[in-house]
Write a protein that holds these residues in place. Structure first.
Motif, PDB file in Angstrom:
ATOM      1  N   LEU C 164     -43.907  25.932  33.368  1.00  0.00           N
ATOM      2  CA  LEU C 164     -45.311  25.578  33.567  1.00  0.00           C
ATOM      3  C   LEU C 164     -45.559  24.128  33.138  1.00  0.00           C
ATOM      4  N   GLU C 165     -44.964  23.740  32.013  1.00  0.00           N
ATOM      5  CA  GLU C 165     -45.182  22.381  31.533  1.00  0.00           C
ATOM      6  C   GLU C 165     -44.646  21.361  32.544  1.00  0.00           C
ATOM      7  N   HIS C 166     -43.469  21.651  33.094  1.00  0.00           N
ATOM      8  CA  HIS C 166     -42.891  20.757  34.102  1.00  0.00           C
ATOM      9  C   HIS C 166     -43.754  20.726  35.370  1.00  0.00           C
ATOM     10  N   THR C 167     -44.189  21.893  35.809  1.00  0.00           N
ATOM     11  CA  THR C 167     -45.028  21.954  37.007  1.00  0.00           C
ATOM     12  C   THR C 167     -46.297  21.137  36.813  1.00  0.00           C
ATOM     13  N   LEU C 168     -46.903  21.299  35.646  1.00  0.00           N
ATOM     14  CA  LEU C 168     -48.119  20.546  35.364  1.00  0.00           C
ATOM     15  C   LEU C 168     -47.837  19.045  35.301  1.00  0.00           C
ATOM     16  N   GLY C 169     -46.698  18.683  34.671  1.00  0.00           N
ATOM     17  CA  GLY C 169     -46.351  17.264  34.582  1.00  0.00           C
ATOM     18  C   GLY C 169     -46.215  16.638  35.969  1.00  0.00           C
ATOM     19  N   VAL C 170     -45.553  17.323  36.871  1.00  0.00           N
ATOM     20  CA  VAL C 170     -45.409  16.790  38.231  1.00  0.00           C
ATOM     21  C   VAL C 170     -46.766  16.734  38.918  1.00  0.00           C
ATOM     22  N   ALA C 171     -47.594  17.733  38.685  1.00  0.00           N
ATOM     23  CA  ALA C 171     -48.916  17.752  39.320  1.00  0.00           C
ATOM     24  C   ALA C 171     -49.771  16.569  38.857  1.00  0.00           C
ATOM     25  N   GLU C 172     -49.746  16.309  37.552  1.00  0.00           N
ATOM     26  CA  GLU C 172     -50.504  15.164  37.039  1.00  0.00           C
ATOM     27  C   GLU C 172     -50.013  13.861  37.678  1.00  0.00           C
ATOM     28  N   ALA C 173     -48.692  13.702  37.713  1.00  0.00           N
ATOM     29  CA  ALA C 173     -48.142  12.479  38.304  1.00  0.00           C
ATOM     30  C   ALA C 173     -48.483  12.395  39.786  1.00  0.00           C
ATOM     31  N   ALA C 174     -48.438  13.524  40.481  1.00  0.00           N
ATOM     32  CA  ALA C 174     -48.746  13.526  41.907  1.00  0.00           C
ATOM     33  C   ALA C 174     -50.190  13.103  42.153  1.00  0.00           C
ATOM     34  N   ARG C 175     -51.083  13.629  41.336  1.00  0.00           N
ATOM     35  CA  ARG C 175     -52.502  13.231  41.460  1.00  0.00           C
ATOM     36  C   ARG C 175     -52.664  11.723  41.336  1.00  0.00           C
ATOM     37  N   LYS C 176     -52.009  11.180  40.287  1.00  0.00           N
ATOM     38  CA  LYS C 176     -52.104   9.745  40.042  1.00  0.00           C
ATOM     39  C   LYS C 176     -51.577   8.979  41.256  1.00  0.00           C
ATOM     40  N   LEU C 177     -50.450   9.392  41.744  1.00  0.00           N
ATOM     41  CA  LEU C 177     -49.815   8.664  42.837  1.00  0.00           C
ATOM     42  C   LEU C 177     -50.675   8.693  44.098  1.00  0.00           C
ATOM     43  N   CYS C 178     -51.351   9.826  44.337  1.00  0.00           N
ATOM     44  CA  CYS C 178     -52.205   9.919  45.529  1.00  0.00           C
ATOM     45  C   CYS C 178     -53.352   8.909  45.461  1.00  0.00           C
ATOM     46  N   GLU C 179     -53.732   8.529  44.255  1.00  0.00           N
ATOM     47  CA  GLU C 179     -54.787   7.515  44.149  1.00  0.00           C
ATOM     48  C   GLU C 179     -54.330   6.180  44.725  1.00  0.00           C
ATOM     49  N   HIS C 180     -53.011   5.932  44.654  1.00  0.00           N
ATOM     50  CA  HIS C 180     -52.497   4.677  45.194  1.00  0.00           C
ATOM     51  C   HIS C 180     -52.004   4.816  46.648  1.00  0.00           C
ATOM     52  N   TYR C 181     -51.291   5.880  46.943  1.00  0.00           N
ATOM     53  CA  TYR C 181     -50.771   6.068  48.308  1.00  0.00           C
ATOM     54  C   TYR C 181     -51.727   6.981  49.070  1.00  0.00           C
ATOM     55  N   HIS C 182     -52.709   6.366  49.751  1.00  0.00           N
ATOM     56  CA  HIS C 182     -53.781   7.166  50.360  1.00  0.00           C
ATOM     57  C   HIS C 182     -53.314   8.013  51.516  1.00  0.00           C
ATOM     58  N   ARG C 183     -52.204   7.650  52.114  1.00  0.00           N
ATOM     59  CA  ARG C 183     -51.776   8.414  53.290  1.00  0.00           C
ATOM     60  C   ARG C 183     -51.089   9.719  52.921  1.00  0.00           C
ATOM     61  N   LEU C 184     -50.720   9.877  51.650  1.00  0.00           N
ATOM     62  CA  LEU C 184     -50.141  11.164  51.254  1.00  0.00           C
ATOM     63  C   LEU C 184     -51.178  12.261  51.438  1.00  0.00           C
ATOM     64  N   ASP C 185     -50.772  13.400  51.980  1.00  0.00           N
ATOM     65  CA  ASP C 185     -51.675  14.533  52.164  1.00  0.00           C
ATOM     66  C   ASP C 185     -51.731  15.283  50.833  1.00  0.00           C
ATOM     67  N   ARG C 186     -52.792  15.047  50.068  1.00  0.00           N
ATOM     68  CA  ARG C 186     -52.861  15.589  48.712  1.00  0.00           C
ATOM     69  C   ARG C 186     -52.805  17.109  48.692  1.00  0.00           C
ATOM     70  N   ASP C 187     -53.463  17.725  49.672  1.00  0.00           N
ATOM     71  CA  ASP C 187     -53.403  19.192  49.779  1.00  0.00           C
ATOM     72  C   ASP C 187     -51.966  19.695  49.766  1.00  0.00           C
ATOM     73  N   LEU C 188     -51.191  19.154  50.692  1.00  0.00           N
ATOM     74  CA  LEU C 188     -49.817  19.622  50.847  1.00  0.00           C
ATOM     75  C   LEU C 188     -48.995  19.304  49.607  1.00  0.00           C
ATOM     76  N   LEU C 189     -49.148  18.085  49.112  1.00  0.00           N
ATOM     77  CA  LEU C 189     -48.334  17.676  47.981  1.00  0.00           C
ATOM     78  C   LEU C 189     -48.617  18.553  46.761  1.00  0.00           C
ATOM     79  N   LEU C 190     -49.902  18.814  46.489  1.00  0.00           N
ATOM     80  CA  LEU C 190     -50.225  19.585  45.279  1.00  0.00           C
ATOM     81  C   LEU C 190     -49.743  21.033  45.386  1.00  0.00           C
ATOM     82  N   VAL C 191     -49.928  21.638  46.556  1.00  0.00           N
ATOM     83  CA  VAL C 191     -49.437  23.012  46.699  1.00  0.00           C
ATOM     84  C   VAL C 191     -47.899  23.014  46.641  1.00  0.00           C
ATOM     85  N   GLY C 192     -47.273  21.980  47.208  1.00  0.00           N
ATOM     86  CA  GLY C 192     -45.816  21.864  47.112  1.00  0.00           C
ATOM     87  C   GLY C 192     -45.355  21.746  45.673  1.00  0.00           C
ATOM     88  N   VAL C 193     -46.093  20.983  44.864  1.00  0.00           N
ATOM     89  CA  VAL C 193     -45.745  20.855  43.447  1.00  0.00           C
ATOM     90  C   VAL C 193     -45.793  22.227  42.766  1.00  0.00           C
TER      91      VAL C 193
END
Lengths: 332, 332, 332, 332, 332, 332
Positions: C164-193
């Motif tokens: 769970l800690e690892h999953t959350l860590g990746v999710a936090e990082a993914a959120r941050k990254l989506c703020e910079h890379y706008h073309r990433l589909d946040r829906d897909l990425l977060l569910v994938g995480v």
């Protein structure tokens, strides 16, 4: 008196008087100043620790390390495991050593295996190849080596007679496969099976323990096999039978390519259908044999997986008991 | 009128009036200013260049690139090779196109192959597995796909019906091998053979030409096969037959490990005897099939070696004619 | 009485009466002929040697190897290190064993982590994916596993709650990254995480010690994750929400490709932007976590480099103290 | 007169009078014996074939291959594609050539990018690093190179200004990541980001076309970057600011290890947390940028997959239109 | 009193009073309750176990682990091997420690080696390179390091003075080779030989034991060598001698490419004839040296093969005695 | 009349009447309906396009593709490049073809090379090896092959006499190296040099063009060399000279291990000092030769780098002109 093998030395009090190999020995001084020997005794079933109280330096020096000793003593227990308390010990004479007690042996009878292999190879039809086989069957020294050599130092069929058993296993599988793949040249494939590991009779040492010969390390069984082929072909030709050089090339190719990849020591990749088939059947026979050997010999019968195994890059699965077919043996 | 295939269009003067696929077309202006079309016409036996004098832009635009056209014309020679001189051409209607004329087909009859495969699989004894097979045999859509799908886009059995032919080939070889290696669980191995490439019915597209589906590229046939297994097991269970999860794990493992190495896309290495056998038999059947196909189709029948071949990292050896056994066919 | 953990057993004379795991035990005979037991006692903080004088064979046999024993005794010193002198010992009853004392735990609170993970996933907008998430949040068994499972047997986050800690860590990082890379589909990425390692709840065993389940070894967490996805999607669909097969393909691809290379067990390479991002963020989170864990736990605090580390193919650099920013914490 | 770019030369009859680069030219003789020139004309948007009737050998020889020519002519159609019919042509003078018309440029404004990069780097706190940055910002030649250089010859950000855009992209992502991973030393990571590819200003040539300099091929951008760092540190020190050698080692390590593996030319593997982060962020930014560039530029907008791509070892998936979120832009 | 080295401590009764390094020590309690110390004593020829009866905690704590102790005692035998019975022991003062007794040394005289190396490098003709060499010869600190550093931590020439011996060996071989390959630029090759491993003076630590410095692990000897070149070139230029940047590129390339492959840490592959030659000569000198060192030092002089060796992926062959040329030395 | 080589056919109007090889030919119809032939003509210096107006089908058919034709015509220009306008053409008789005109030849004289090689090998001292050499020197057929064979199909020394030139090059370098490394067994190394590629006389075909023989592809030059060694040793022994089997093993090892790695087709890795030296010297001689050949033959003399080269995985650096030593030739 029949030998009591190391694996059977479990009952405290058992008396032993027989030859053991001595892979390790050590002379030690007790706190009271007396000398005693600790050692390990082995035969082909395993090793057991041993102790000899009241030893002397002369006696210690007389026992050859890695050599054979005649041991009198009895079984005791130390740290919850058996140990032999030695009462007397001396170097064994050659005629007291039965090598088969110290080298691992396979489950089958080499003479039966050889007879079956000859039977299968009777299917070969080209006269040149038949003459080549006759030259092999007439060479008692070679056959003796073939019946005795292991197929490998450790990886698979690593026991006396293993080379023959492996060769026969591949030959049986090759015969079966030819029934389905009609375009395979059975003549070539079967002679290739016979010859693919024949160089191991020269590559491996198996008189006292398993290892590689100088020739094995400098030249290797693949090229040794090609040189042995060269000798037999010369014999066939000098016997008046024509042996086309083209045929020789194809047999050499079968031997040279049977490891299938450069990384595994084959100087050539398989470029004939028979070489492809030989490579896969050889590999599969070795792998299946090693698989079942590892499963049968695994230290812990209560686990469903063997220990991690380098050859397979993983632990092997022994199976779910609950899925066993009840009447399987009856059905076979 | 029966079709005259491209490979047969060798006699100048031959009249053609039939459908061709048009992989390339080009509208050109002659020095005198008139428009003409050059094109390539293909069916499953090959391609032939074509030319149409006195073309119009409208006619050119009407012919769909990569689509089908009904062509009237006759065979001529250009640069020492046949060419079709087109007299009239229009897009073909769907009912005029026989897809089997344009996709490569294998040498055998899918219905015969399927019947034989079912016959072999009757040897399966465990009730859960028999129920699983019944679910497959009852699914006409799946069987239609199995009879039609190629086994690969290009590498081996790359023709309609190739998947079934390959599956049957591995099954035949597996049966043979079980006769020699008695410890192999024939039930598991045979069902594993049936299922190992079943996902290719969803991975590959083979309606108009061969390629990969979106699901094929995103998920792959290995995992597709596991998902298809999941569906059928659910069906079996909902039909009242118990299907132990342990058995499901073993079947999944057979599918997942059949490529034998991570590098070839298997997420698991073979860790059961049956998975080892399936990997080698699958590989050998594909290799032997590709070997003979390459040898038979090689462009230059006068050379003893095929062109360099990527799958085998070398040229393949076709054999020495002088070593052929004269009565081989009679002897079989 | 609160437990005194192994790491705290440093003061000679300390009295202990609590449960330990017994990874090793041995029955030995003293020179005078009396029996004594040597053993190792462990909990999640480490191991300590122990000795019990005046033992009996029956008592020795009663203590289960790798099992739990209730031990009475006191701390002593032997060879400059602590040892427990056991006065009495018996097998522990299940209700006397607190598993959390014996399995390593992480620094955080799983309930807090899960709440934060849910919060992040509220950003998902597509109805089909929201329904999928609802199915997960409603499954208490799955959530209990997610909160308890480690992320790996040894490499990173190898403690209860680590997945769970690892999953959350990746999710936090993914959120941050989506703020910079706008073309990433946040829906897909977060569910994938969320889903990328979910199969580890079935791949890993973590009841008594960490290891792999049969399903883990035969099938693996990657494909287990795809099968778990299959189950939830079926649930969503049977609940009346449309779940497009295309969406399912993309989620499967995210799970299947997240190891990034065939060599690391991914049957597919990343071919969508989200799969690329997930692969790198997953890898980076695991590496950074393992890096700091190794640095913090390194045996020798006086050296600037950790011991050689297999995961990083080298020793890790802990930093130059003289370069530390003085008020770093204050500045954050 | 504003330039009409090659991509826009689609309407027959369009008149052109502007400079083109001439990557290929050929002097040919018509059947009637007159000379004519065929050539290819290019600018940064692509290439178009051209023909000039009634040419002379002298004119042909005057046009420099790969050089620039001022062309007068009009657009025509040949083989269904545009062609330029040249009426007059002469070598272009240097002042007639606008290099930006011939080298690919990126979508953004380098001055804006540089301003933003400086802004991010103001977060750096250690005085030695601030002095190092000041030395960079004060070096107009270096800044001019940084604003102009591409990030690669072909793989990613392969256009004027690409190096700066990539550097900024990694810096933005690094900032975001530091918000989540608090133990990362932001100072080191951000300066490492700035410096990791700075050697490319010397490795790549980008005056007339993209390629490698002699220094680039003999030394490479990684070691060039370390040498440039050496120069600036010497400058800082001679300016009176202390720059600890330890800090220099850590920055060198960041530059040397940023490719992550020996196979990709890094002489050192990442052994600090910041080096691990830099490696992954650099890789991810390059991959994502290349991913979207390939998707956007793919030749066939009707296919859901790009052509096979060497960098990704596969075709890239463009997405399912039907899954697009309708109001995505509005929502951002 | 001259030192009696560990290898010579074989005769029971020998009295010792000298400094040893103490890599391991342990305080133990006898059955009777008295304290005793067991330890290992080492110098550059090996290690010997030692025991000190009637020890105290204070004395035990005073002996620095891995440090040096002055030991009084005598040689005894334990378990068939020598052991030192310590009578008195105290920490050694710095002026009592002769480092050369504890670090391995090579067979030759560094001053002789350096003189010969200078002699060879007098063949260099270009003024810029001669000035570079003068700068090296004038730097006593560098020369002292060069004479003292080992060439590696373990693999080859791993003793004091090994770097110089290896450098000289490659230089001798390079000279010889230039006599045959006339197109090799001897100037470049010889200076490249001198510089290729010069960075090891900074990469390796060799004051008390062999290991890597922080700079060695973070930056590595290859890039350190380039930085040291940078410093000397600056010196040459500031001394008024022109040093073309092209020449600097070629020297950097020689240093950067000398490992020959990315996998061995070279950021550049050899792309000049001299870089190719340097790579092979460096490799061959290291391999031959390691070969003979392993053969000479092999534990068992009765075997024709050394133990398995990681550097060579096999056992090394020592030769057949029966093939030795009788008068070989006389003939040389 | 001396031949005018293809490379010299640059002046329009030059008359040719000589034999060419015809790698490509094509019969075409002009717009007016007349037949004409286009073809390519080659000799060992290159290829030139040709055209023959007013051809006939019979004449076209008579010219053997890839065979030799006697051509009468003159040089013309087409598309800015030379072309031969053929006036008459017929198949060439065997006695009209000088093969040396069509196969590439090296710069040196094979007889001089052979004499020097014999001279070097006179340093061999062991009688068994001297007898082996005598057997080689007495075999005119073998010597003829050695003088004629190329060293490779394409990679290095790919011209008539290349094998001998390469063998001599390695022998010269080996001699030089033995002067420095005294422990190398010069006898073994020199005979190993002679034999290492001798199998190429059977592996390569070089009568009409370069390629591999059947034996070359099926067996390879490494094992062919071992078989040739076997033949000669038998000869020596039957001549009454003792040839120890140990010596044979060492020579076989030299041949088998000279590629240095399994991946390059060596079934054994070098495990003797001489095998290590042979591997590196062989590799270096081949690489240096290929390096300079590529540099000398590079298409564009104005560039400082050759085209990308597969053997070296990069472009080769030709050198900076400005660094050339002015009097280099004088100084040698």
């Amino acid at each position: 008196m029949p030998r009591t093998f190391v694996k059977q030395l479990t009952v405290p009090g058992t008396v032993v008087e027989q030859v053991f190999q001595v892979p390790a020995k050590s002379l030690r001084t007790s706190r009271k100043g007396s000398l005693f020997i600790t050692a390990r005794l082995r035969d082909r079933t395993g090793e057991v620790p041993a102790v000899m109280w009241d030893a002397t330096e002369a006696l210690f020096a007389a026992i050859p390390q890695d050599g054979y000793a005649l041991v009198q003593g009895r079984v005791d227990t130390y740290n919850d495991a058996p140990q032999v308390v030695i009462e007397a010990m001396r170097p064994a004479r050659d005629d007291e050593v039965t090598l088969a007690d110290f080298l691992p042996t396979g489950p089958g009878d080499p003479d039966v295996h050889l007879a079956r292999l000859k039977e299968i190879l009777q299917e070969v039809r080209r006269p040149a190849l038949r003459a080549l086989l006759d030259a092999v069957w007439a060479d008692d020294t070679l056959l003796a080596s073939l019946k005795r050599a292991p197929a490998a130092e450790r990886l698979h069929h690593a026991y006396l007679g293993g080379l023959l058993e492996h060769t026969l296993g591949v030959a049986e599988a090759a015969r079966k496969l030819c029934e389905h793949y009609h375009r395979l040249d059975r003549d070539l494939l079967l002679v290739g099976v016979l010859w693919h590991d024949l160089g191991k009779t020269r590559e491996l040492a198996y008189a006292e323990s398993f290892g590689y010969t100088d020739a094995g390390k400098l030249v290797g069984h693949i090229v040794q096999g090609v040189l042995m082929l060269q000798e037999r072909i010369a014999e066939v030709r000098s016997g008046g039978t024509e042996f086309p050089e083209e045929l020789a090339h194809l047999l050499r190719h079968l031997v040279l390519a049977h490891h299938g990849e450069h990384a595994f020591g084959s100087p050539k990749l398989p470029m004939t259908a028979e070489a492809l088939a030989l490579h896969h059947l050889d590999n599969l026979d070795a792998k299946l044999h090693a698989f079942w050997r590892n499963v049968d010999d695994d230290a812990d019968p209560n686990r469903r997986w063997t220990a991690w195994n380098k050859m397979f890059s993983g632990a092997l699965f022994k199976g779910f008991d609950e899925l066993d077919l009840e009447d399987e043996d009856a059905a076979e």
